[in-house]
Design a protein around this motif. Structure first.
Motif, PDB file in Angstrom:
ATOM      1  N   ILE A 160       7.521   1.021   3.914  1.00  0.00           N
ATOM      2  CA  ILE A 160       8.790   1.395   3.306  1.00  0.00           C
ATOM      3  C   ILE A 160       9.290   2.712   3.896  1.00  0.00           C
ATOM      4  O   ILE A 160      10.485   2.870   4.178  1.00  0.00           O
ATOM      5  N   THR A 161       8.386   3.642   4.135  1.00  0.00           N
ATOM      6  CA  THR A 161       8.775   4.929   4.723  1.00  0.00           C
ATOM      7  C   THR A 161       9.371   4.724   6.110  1.00  0.00           C
ATOM      8  O   THR A 161      10.394   5.325   6.456  1.00  0.00           O
ATOM      9  N   GLN A 162       8.721   3.889   6.922  1.00  0.00           N
ATOM     10  CA  GLN A 162       9.240   3.622   8.265  1.00  0.00           C
ATOM     11  C   GLN A 162      10.611   2.952   8.211  1.00  0.00           C
ATOM     12  O   GLN A 162      11.507   3.277   8.992  1.00  0.00           O
ATOM     13  N   GLN A 163      10.769   1.995   7.324  1.00  0.00           N
ATOM     14  CA  GLN A 163      12.062   1.326   7.197  1.00  0.00           C
ATOM     15  C   GLN A 163      13.152   2.319   6.799  1.00  0.00           C
ATOM     16  O   GLN A 163      14.268   2.276   7.320  1.00  0.00           O
ATOM     17  N   TYR A 164      12.811   3.189   5.852  1.00  0.00           N
ATOM     18  CA  TYR A 164      13.766   4.186   5.379  1.00  0.00           C
ATOM     19  C   TYR A 164      14.175   5.128   6.511  1.00  0.00           C
ATOM     20  O   TYR A 164      15.351   5.434   6.708  1.00  0.00           O
ATOM     21  N   VAL A 165      13.169   5.577   7.273  1.00  0.00           N
ATOM     22  CA  VAL A 165      13.432   6.475   8.402  1.00  0.00           C
ATOM     23  C   VAL A 165      14.309   5.785   9.443  1.00  0.00           C
ATOM     24  O   VAL A 165      15.274   6.363   9.958  1.00  0.00           O
ATOM     25  N   LYS A 166      13.967   4.543   9.772  1.00  0.00           N
ATOM     26  CA  LYS A 166      14.735   3.814  10.786  1.00  0.00           C
ATOM     27  C   LYS A 166      16.180   3.631  10.332  1.00  0.00           C
ATOM     28  O   LYS A 166      17.120   3.825  11.111  1.00  0.00           O
ATOM     29  N   LEU A 167      16.358   3.257   9.090  1.00  0.00           N
ATOM     30  CA  LEU A 167      17.695   2.997   8.570  1.00  0.00           C
ATOM     31  C   LEU A 167      18.536   4.268   8.510  1.00  0.00           C
ATOM     32  O   LEU A 167      19.709   4.279   8.884  1.00  0.00           O
ATOM     33  N   LEU A 168      17.899   5.369   8.083  1.00  0.00           N
ATOM     34  CA  LEU A 168      18.654   6.583   7.811  1.00  0.00           C
ATOM     35  C   LEU A 168      18.830   7.484   9.026  1.00  0.00           C
ATOM     36  O   LEU A 168      19.835   8.177   9.145  1.00  0.00           O
ATOM     37  N   THR A 184       0.843  -1.216   0.000  1.00  0.00           N
ATOM     38  CA  THR A 184       0.000   0.000   0.000  1.00  0.00           C
ATOM     39  C   THR A 184       0.869   1.253   0.000  1.00  0.00           C
ATOM     40  O   THR A 184       0.415   2.323   0.415  1.00  0.00           O
ATOM     41  N   PHE A 185       2.090   1.145  -0.459  1.00  0.00           N
ATOM     42  CA  PHE A 185       3.041   2.244  -0.380  1.00  0.00           C
ATOM     43  C   PHE A 185       2.493   3.555  -0.948  1.00  0.00           C
ATOM     44  O   PHE A 185       2.595   4.604  -0.329  1.00  0.00           O
ATOM     45  N   TYR A 186       1.897   3.506  -2.129  1.00  0.00           N
ATOM     46  CA  TYR A 186       1.443   4.737  -2.778  1.00  0.00           C
ATOM     47  C   TYR A 186       0.160   5.311  -2.168  1.00  0.00           C
ATOM     48  O   TYR A 186      -0.199   6.448  -2.439  1.00  0.00           O
ATOM     49  N   SER A 187      -0.527   4.531  -1.334  1.00  0.00           N
ATOM     50  CA  SER A 187      -1.779   5.018  -0.756  1.00  0.00           C
ATOM     51  C   SER A 187      -1.715   5.278   0.743  1.00  0.00           C
ATOM     52  O   SER A 187      -2.559   5.993   1.287  1.00  0.00           O
ATOM     53  N   ASN A 188      -0.723   4.690   1.447  1.00  0.00           N
ATOM     54  CA  ASN A 188      -0.698   4.882   2.902  1.00  0.00           C
ATOM     55  C   ASN A 188      -0.056   6.209   3.287  1.00  0.00           C
ATOM     56  O   ASN A 188       0.551   6.890   2.461  1.00  0.00           O
ATOM     57  N   ARG A 193       8.308  15.034   1.596  1.00  0.00           N
ATOM     58  CA  ARG A 193       8.945  14.434   0.423  1.00  0.00           C
ATOM     59  C   ARG A 193       7.926  13.620  -0.366  1.00  0.00           C
ATOM     60  O   ARG A 193       6.982  13.056   0.192  1.00  0.00           O
ATOM     61  N   SER A 194       8.152  13.515  -1.634  1.00  0.00           N
ATOM     62  CA  SER A 194       7.241  12.742  -2.486  1.00  0.00           C
ATOM     63  C   SER A 194       7.473  11.253  -2.305  1.00  0.00           C
ATOM     64  O   SER A 194       8.527  10.830  -1.812  1.00  0.00           O
ATOM     65  N   LYS A 195       6.510  10.474  -2.722  1.00  0.00           N
ATOM     66  CA  LYS A 195       6.655   9.030  -2.665  1.00  0.00           C
ATOM     67  C   LYS A 195       7.853   8.569  -3.498  1.00  0.00           C
ATOM     68  O   LYS A 195       8.589   7.658  -3.125  1.00  0.00           O
ATOM     69  N   GLU A 196       8.040   9.212  -4.628  1.00  0.00           N
ATOM     70  CA  GLU A 196       9.157   8.849  -5.504  1.00  0.00           C
ATOM     71  C   GLU A 196      10.496   9.116  -4.825  1.00  0.00           C
ATOM     72  O   GLU A 196      11.435   8.309  -4.924  1.00  0.00           O
ATOM     73  N   ALA A 197      10.580  10.243  -4.118  1.00  0.00           N
ATOM     74  CA  ALA A 197      11.831  10.565  -3.425  1.00  0.00           C
ATOM     75  C   ALA A 197      12.104   9.577  -2.303  1.00  0.00           C
ATOM     76  O   ALA A 197      13.257   9.163  -2.071  1.00  0.00           O
ATOM     77  N   ILE A 198      11.042   9.181  -1.587  1.00  0.00           N
ATOM     78  CA  ILE A 198      11.201   8.198  -0.501  1.00  0.00           C
ATOM     79  C   ILE A 198      11.640   6.858  -1.069  1.00  0.00           C
ATOM     80  O   ILE A 198      12.551   6.204  -0.539  1.00  0.00           O
TER      81      ILE A 198
END
Length: 728
Positions: A137-145, A106-110, A170-175
């Motif tokens: 994916i956003t949470q994983q990216y935040v946790k990692l970075l 649900t990446f593009y809708s959540n 940030r846009s979904k594409e940037a994330i």
């Protein structure tokens, strides 16, 4: 005029109850609204004050570093930190689709967070099991970075607020681009470009649907789903790969026919490459440490990217001593020769240094742990079992060759011409150890009740792995036919040197977290007495005689008290398959092994001389001289000469016959008769051990020791069995 009726109170009293309920409901609503306003205010305040931190420093902190003992000098890192960012436009749509199908459909809708996942984490944390995932994916990216890898509810809440903030700014594409350029795929690869090169040898832009789905599948567990793992691991990878394909079909990214065509079929992978950071012995050091960390309970993702600081037991001087000692003595120009060594701290069981046989970039086979048959260097374990069973160093055993086992299962020979050298029918265990006499040790094995099993148990108690290949309780077990590595042999001898107190050999001293210095693991100082101190001192005494006047005299080059045992094993064809010396000072135990090819190919006709008393003992002396430099000289404890209740008659100490006396001729005028010479015993007398009676021996034909290598003694093993059939 009708009378006015007065309403009667409810007979059941329900009206006051309803009033109370309405009042409770009203106040509940008021409190709820207040709490909602307060919660909303707290949420708004927290959200407004949440700042996206600088990523570079936080992300770099996730690298795990491994250091020498002391924690100051770095050995290296597990992952290569191999990154190369690429724009989203250069990443195939199939890769983008596959990752979304695998990690966040649900990446593009959540909104960037998974409320259900946060709630699960809260309940999990309350139960003391804060390991719930299911992040977007956003949470994983935040946790990692931006965040740490700790698994707590507070970190999860912080992750949620940061995810919302990132989602808004940030846009979904940037994330997605940031995620695909930072996430860890395994093989030291961070980001899809590095992963594409590491797994398939191509740029990310060239990835096929099959390859994209595979990389997306690996993300879930780079260790547990690695294509480099076992058959079971690859089977799990195939299952996850098929799950990704089904998600891509469900999202309309690929059609069902294409998915069916490639389902269950992983693409071809390129061979995993090396890196200069693993050159020399570093790759072996890191592999040993990584294996131990996984045994302790750290997973591969934590190890590679968890920001750990791992202090090892290795010392720079210990590693240098092993490498330089091997290089100094190893003969040059012999392709396929493996020389491996290991040094263990007697007091702790810490592996302070080793040499695996070659440069890690040339071969990843670690001969310091793989090992080979130790031959007669296994005999001290049988000696310990014999003394533990009730025999003493003075008790005698059959040194003549061959020796026939009592159960008729076969025979054992000593080294020498024909059926082997005879040492006499009654030689002490000191002489049997000093000269490595196979037949005496076969007799000892026969004489100990359930001897093969007792010897096996003793070897394991001292430090030989219970699952060592070939460690079978057979009649020839004392002659060392099992496959044992120098690391384990050094640790087992260290137990004897430590007075019978055993430690598990280990390489990890301490693990801390880089962010806050929290100690996550500290090596336990567990000890276990497996042998009495008196028996240990007697076994040490016998091995001191090996160095003083037996097959290991080249170990005198260390210039201080030393004990040890030579070993020369043979294979099924009767060829010498490995050559050893294992020994110790009171502080350090070191094992040295010479082997060839796959570990059991012939050394005879290959090495100039193949006896354990030659190259292995000289190598040991070179290593230990370096290790002991500047270390106080210590003596071994005096032997106890324990004498228990021997389990079998016929092994009492040898008592020589009295020397004949001479009566002078009473007639002085007559010429005295020639003094009769002492009646010769069946064999010439050997110099007895201290406090032990003399024994008859027959050295027979000496074995050619090969060229003198220029050290004290010549390292001969006359009549012993370090090279005889059955010795390994």
């Amino acid at each position: 005029m009708s009378a006015q009726r007065t309403p009667r109170p409810s007979s059941d009293g329900s009206r006051p109850v309803r009033r109370r309920l309405r009042a409770v409901a009203k106040w509940t609503l008021v409190v709820g609204l207040v709490l909602a306003l307060v919660g909303g205010g707290v949420f708004y305040f927290t959200y407004r004050n949440t700042e996206i931190p600088s990523a570079n420093r936080a992300f770099e902190a996730q690298s795990t570093y491994v250091t020498y003992s002391g924690g100051k000098q770095r050995i290296g890192t597990f992952a290569e930190q191999n990154r190369e960012s690429v724009p989203l436009a250069d990443i195939p749509q199939s890769m983008q689709d596959a990752v979304i199908a695998a990690e966040d459909r649900t990446f593009y809708s959540n909104s960037g967070i998974d409320p259900k996942g946060i709630i699960r984490a809260a309940f999990s944390n309350a139960r003391g099991n804060a390991t719930q995932g299911a992040s977007t994916i956003t949470q994983q990216y935040v946790k990692l970075l931006y965040l740490s890898q700790e698994r707590t509810l507070s970190r999860k809440v912080k992750e949620a607020f940061l995810s919302l903030k990132v989602q808004q700014e940030r846009s979904k594409e940037a994330i997605l681009e940031g995620y695909l350029n930072t996430i860890y795929f395994g093989r030291g690869a961070y980001g899809v470009q590095a992963a594409s090169r590491a797994f398939f040898g191509k740029n990310a832009g060239q990835l096929t649907v099959q390859e994209s789905a595979t990389l997306a599948a690996v993300l879930n567990s780079p260790a547990g789903l690695s294509p480099d793992g076992s058959d079971e691991t690859r089977a799990r990878l195939v299952s996850r790969y098929d799950y990704v394909l089904s998600g891509m079909v469900e999202a309309g990214n690929i059609d069902a026919a294409e998915a069916d065509r490639i389902a269950g079929k992983l693409p071809s992978f390129v061979k995993r490459g090396g890196s200069n950071q693993f050159g020399g012995q570093r790759g072996f050091m890191l592999s040993m440490v990584k294996d131990e960390l996984q045994r302790i309970g750290f997973d591969e993702t934590e190890i590679d990217t968890g920001g750990l600081r791992v202090e090892t037991t290795f010392t720079r001087s210990g590693m240098a001593a092993n490498a330089e000692g091997v290089t100094e003595r190893r003969p040059e120009g012999l392709k396929g020769l493996h020389v491996a060594s290991a040094s263990v701290d007697v007091q702790t069981g810490a592996l302070i240094g080793f040499f695996a046989g070659q440069d890690y970039l040339r071969s990843q086979l670690d001969w310091a742990t793989i090992g080979s048959s130790p031959g007669s260097s296994f005999k001290p374990f049988a000696l310990a079992a014999g003394l533990d069973a009730g025999y003493s160093l003075r008790d005698t055993f059959d040194g003549n060759s061959p020796y026939e086992f009592e159960d008729g299962s076969g025979s054992v020979d000593n080294q020498g011409e024909g059926t082997g050298t005879n040492f006499g029918s009654a030689i002490s265990l000191v002489t049997a150890t000093e000269n490595s006499v196979n037949t005496a040790y076969a007799d000892l094995t026969d004489s100990i009740p359930d001897g093969p099993r007792k010897i096996r148990q003793m070897a394991v108690r001292l430090g030989v792995p219970d699952d060592a290949p070939g460690l079978e309780p057979n009649n020839a077990i004392a002659l060392g036919s099992a496959t044992v590595g120098p690391v384990s042999m050094a640790n087992a001898y260290a137990t004897i040197a430590n007075g019978g107190v055993a430690h598990d050999v280990f390489t990890v001293k301490r693990v801390t977290r880089a962010e806050d210095g929290e100690v996550l693991y500290k090596a336990p100082r567990e000890t276990k007495r497996v042998l009495s101190e008196d028996i240990a001192s007697d076994v040490s005494y016998a091995m001191q005689q090996v160095v003083a006047s037996g097959s290991g005299t080249n170990a005198q080059g260390v210039g201080r008290p030393a004990a040890g045992k030579t070993g020369t094993a043979t294979n099924a064809d009767g060829d010498v398959s490995s050559s050893w010396f294992v020994g110790y000072t009171p502080q350090v135990a070191t094992a040295v092994m010479y082997a060839r090819g796959k570990g059991n190919e012939a050394l005879n006709g290959f090495l100039p001389t193949f006896y354990g008393g030659q190259y292995p003992t000289l190598t040991w002396s070179s290593i230990m001289s370096r290790l002991m430099e500047g270390v106080d000289v210590e003596d071994f404890p005096e032997p106890a000469f324990v004498d228990g209740d021997a389990p079998e008659d016929g092994h009492a100490p040898y008592t020589p016959p009295p020397s004949p006396t001479f009566t002078p001729d009473p007639t002085p005028q007559e010429t005295p008769s020639e003094s009769p010479s002492e009646s010769p015993s069946e064999t010439p007398t050997r110099t007895p051990p201290t406090s032990a009676p003399p024994e008859p021996t027959d050295p027979g034909e000496p074995v050619d020791p090969g060229p003198d290598l220029g050290q004290p003694g010549n390292g001969r093993e006359p009549g012993g069995g370090d090279a005889s059939p059955g010795g390994g």
